[in-house]
Design an enzyme around this catalytic site. Structure first.
Site, PDB file in Angstrom:
ATOM      1  N   CYS A  17      32.268  42.655  52.216  1.00  0.00           N
ATOM      2  CA  CYS A  17      32.324  42.808  53.686  1.00  0.00           C
ATOM      3  C   CYS A  17      31.172  42.533  54.369  1.00  0.00           C
ATOM      4  CB  CYS A  17      32.498  44.334  53.954  1.00  0.00           C
ATOM      5  SG  CYS A  17      34.074  45.005  53.388  1.00  0.00           S
ATOM      6  N   GLY A  43      34.504  38.974  55.138  1.00  0.00           N
ATOM      7  CA  GLY A  43      35.614  39.627  55.327  1.00  0.00           C
ATOM      8  C   GLY A  43      36.365  39.003  56.587  1.00  0.00           C
ATOM      9  N   ASN A 118      29.384  48.309  52.993  1.00  0.00           N
ATOM     10  CA  ASN A 118      29.718  46.962  52.199  1.00  0.00           C
ATOM     11  C   ASN A 118      29.413  47.377  50.647  1.00  0.00           C
ATOM     12  OD1 ASN A 118      27.688  43.812  51.415  1.00  0.00           O
ATOM     13  ND2 ASN A 118      29.942  44.330  50.888  1.00  0.00           N
ATOM     14  N   GLY A 119      30.419  47.159  49.960  1.00  0.00           N
ATOM     15  CA  GLY A 119      30.234  47.543  48.531  1.00  0.00           C
ATOM     16  C   GLY A 119      31.304  48.731  48.177  1.00  0.00           C
ATOM     17  N   TYR A 258      28.509  32.134  45.539  1.00  0.00           N
ATOM     18  CA  TYR A 258      29.751  31.912  46.367  1.00  0.00           C
ATOM     19  C   TYR A 258      29.601  32.731  47.544  1.00  0.00           C
ATOM     20  CZ  TYR A 258      34.492  31.920  47.850  1.00  0.00           C
ATOM     21  OH  TYR A 258      35.486  31.898  48.546  1.00  0.00           O
TER      22      TYR A 258
END
Length: 486
Positions: A17, A43, A118-119, A258
């Protein structure tokens, strides 16, 4: 009918995210929308913004891309206020539904509070069960809502104290941005698995997942939020707290391979430079005689450039990506569906025909896209296709904010490299070694006793306890071969 493009190019680990926050700008919501646009790669299922105008909180949540939902004057115009936070979502927990779109918002006795995450929380299911028994009513199926309910029952009074009390009971990987009526808060978990940076534009402060989100609004990079650090930003500036115990630093190494945008810098390292370095190390480990080096666009490009420079083999754009294929397309027949990878990639035949090719990609997950790309190059007349991968084999699931397939669907979990080569139809296949990957990051080698990054998707060495796993009670640092609940 409408059909997702996922079967054609989603043979990748999914981005987690993107989070963004700003305080001290009258156009906070517009700035946030721009920041989220820069973080769209993290995201692509949904986006949301919550802002505060000194009196009330205003919000807009929607499924789809940022540009589809926040480009209308009517939307941004009603999101007034000098502070805002936003979120772009790819679902790692909870289904894709409007109720799961972040930032999540709740009214407490101290006022409104919004949170974007985020996570992945690795004990969220256990905590959720306890909270439900206490009478908490959950609106969403995302793990982030656990934090809201933990804050609601916390003994402390202020939003910061309640957040700290809650996070001390939480395990997993998280970077958070939060919004209260007179402040924004940023925090990273003690291991620092996920990124979070601090920036400044004029007198306003910004929090974002990556520096590219600072660049788009003209903000200056100040520093990374450190692992285990909580920052409170209000009219008095930035206050830094260290409320959590020390832990080994375990930044996700796949961010460099990436996830992050190549024009970002994370923890003092240029993402683009690291990807080129990976290509250089890959060439040193597995050079082969060939005519050209071809990247799988776009994520394979920097490593392919590094590989070409080191090997002295010419770099060519032998595959052209169609950037105008959206998340869905109209598909009237099955035959069109089976065109597959050509919806996104097409061979540049003039530079492929009769050539021996080194094909560079960032990873192989299921292997399905690799099969199609190798077939495409052979159909275009390639004499040989030698595949080189700028990450070690992805043999294990991630539990820290990345959506990976079940291990049974991970090609590297079930096959040797030689078997994988045969499966994808290449003439040869090689991955960068773990030590080579660490050398590319500027380390001498991987410290087997205490790895410098989180590399669990390659090594199976999980640094944070996986309480919600379906395996027997896993401990930090123990390899797991079975994927647990997300």
């Amino acid at each position: 009918m409408t059909f997702s493009t996922n079967p054609f190019d989603d043979d990748k680990l999914k981005e987690e995210c993107g989070i963004f926050g700003i305080i001290g700008k009258d156009s906070a919501a517009a700035m946030t929308a721009l920041g989220l646009h820069a973080l769209q790669h993290r995201g692509q299922e949904a986006a949301g913004i919550v802002c505060h105008d000194g009196e009330v909180f205003n919000a807009h949540h929607a499924l789809g891309h940022v540009g589809e939902n926040f480009n209308a004057d009517s939307v941004v115009a009603r999101l007034v206020g000098s502070s805002a936070i936003g979120h772009t979502r790819y679902a790692t927990t909870g289904e894709t539904a409007l109720r799961n779109v972040q930032p999540l918002f709740a009214d407490f006795d101290f006022g409104g509070f919004a949170i974007a995450h985020n996570g992945n929380l690795t004990n969220a299911m256990q905590l959720r069960k306890q909270l439900v028994k206490r009478g908490c009513l959950f609106r969403s199926t995302t793990d982030t809502e656990v934090i809201i309910h933990m804050m609601a029952i916390a003994r402390a009074g202020s939003p910061v104290d309640r957040l700290i009390e809650s996070l001390r009971q939480i395990e997993g990987a998280y970077s958070l941005v939060c919004l209260a009526k007179d402040m924004i808060i940023g925090v990273r978990d003690p291991y620092g698995v996920r990124p979070l940076v601090l920036g400044k534009i004029d007198d306003a402060y910004v929090l974002a997942s990556e520096t590219c989100a600072l660049d788009i609004i003209g903000a200056d990079y100040v520093r990374d939020i450190e692992p285990g650090e909580l920052v409170i930003i209000d009219k008095n500036g930035v206050q830094s707290l260290r409320p959590f115990g020390a832990a080994p630093h375990k930044f996700c190494i796949f961010e460099y391979i990436y996830f992050a945008r190549p024009d970002s810098s994370l923890e003092g390292r240029s993402v683009y430079e690291m990807r080129k370095n990976i290509g250089i190390e890959l060439a040193r480990e597995s050079t082969i005689d060939a005519d050209i080096v071809v990247p799988v666009p776009d994520s394979g490009v920097p490593s392919a450039i590094g590989y070409a420079e080191e090997s002295k083999i010419p770099f060519e754009l032998g595959i052209i990506r169609n950037h105008y294929v959206g998340r869905t397309f109209i598909q009237p027949t099955d035959r069109i569906r089976h065109l597959g990878v050509k919806l996104k990639h097409n061979a540049n035949r003039r530079f492929i025909e009769g050539k021996s090719i080194i094909l560079v990609d960032d990873s192989i997950v299921r292997g399905t896209t690799s099969v199609k790309i190798v077939e495409m190059l052979r159909s275009a007349g390639a004499r040989e296709v030698h595949m080189r991968i700028s990450s070690p084999p992805t043999a294990h699931s991630c539990f820290y904010g990345v959506d990976t397939p079940e291990v049974e669907k991970l090609l590297a979990h079930n096959y040797t490299v030689d078997e994988m080569c045969k499966f994808i139809g290449a003439d040869s296949l090689a991955f960068i070694s773990l030590d080579g990957l660490y050398r590319a990051m500027g380390e001498t080698k991987r410290n087997a006793a205490e790895p410098q990054f989180c590399d669990a998707c390659f090594s199976g060495d999980y640094p944070i306890r996986l309480t919600d796993s379906t395996s027997p009670e896993p401990q930090a640092g123990v390899s797991l071969l079975a994927r647990g609940n997300r």
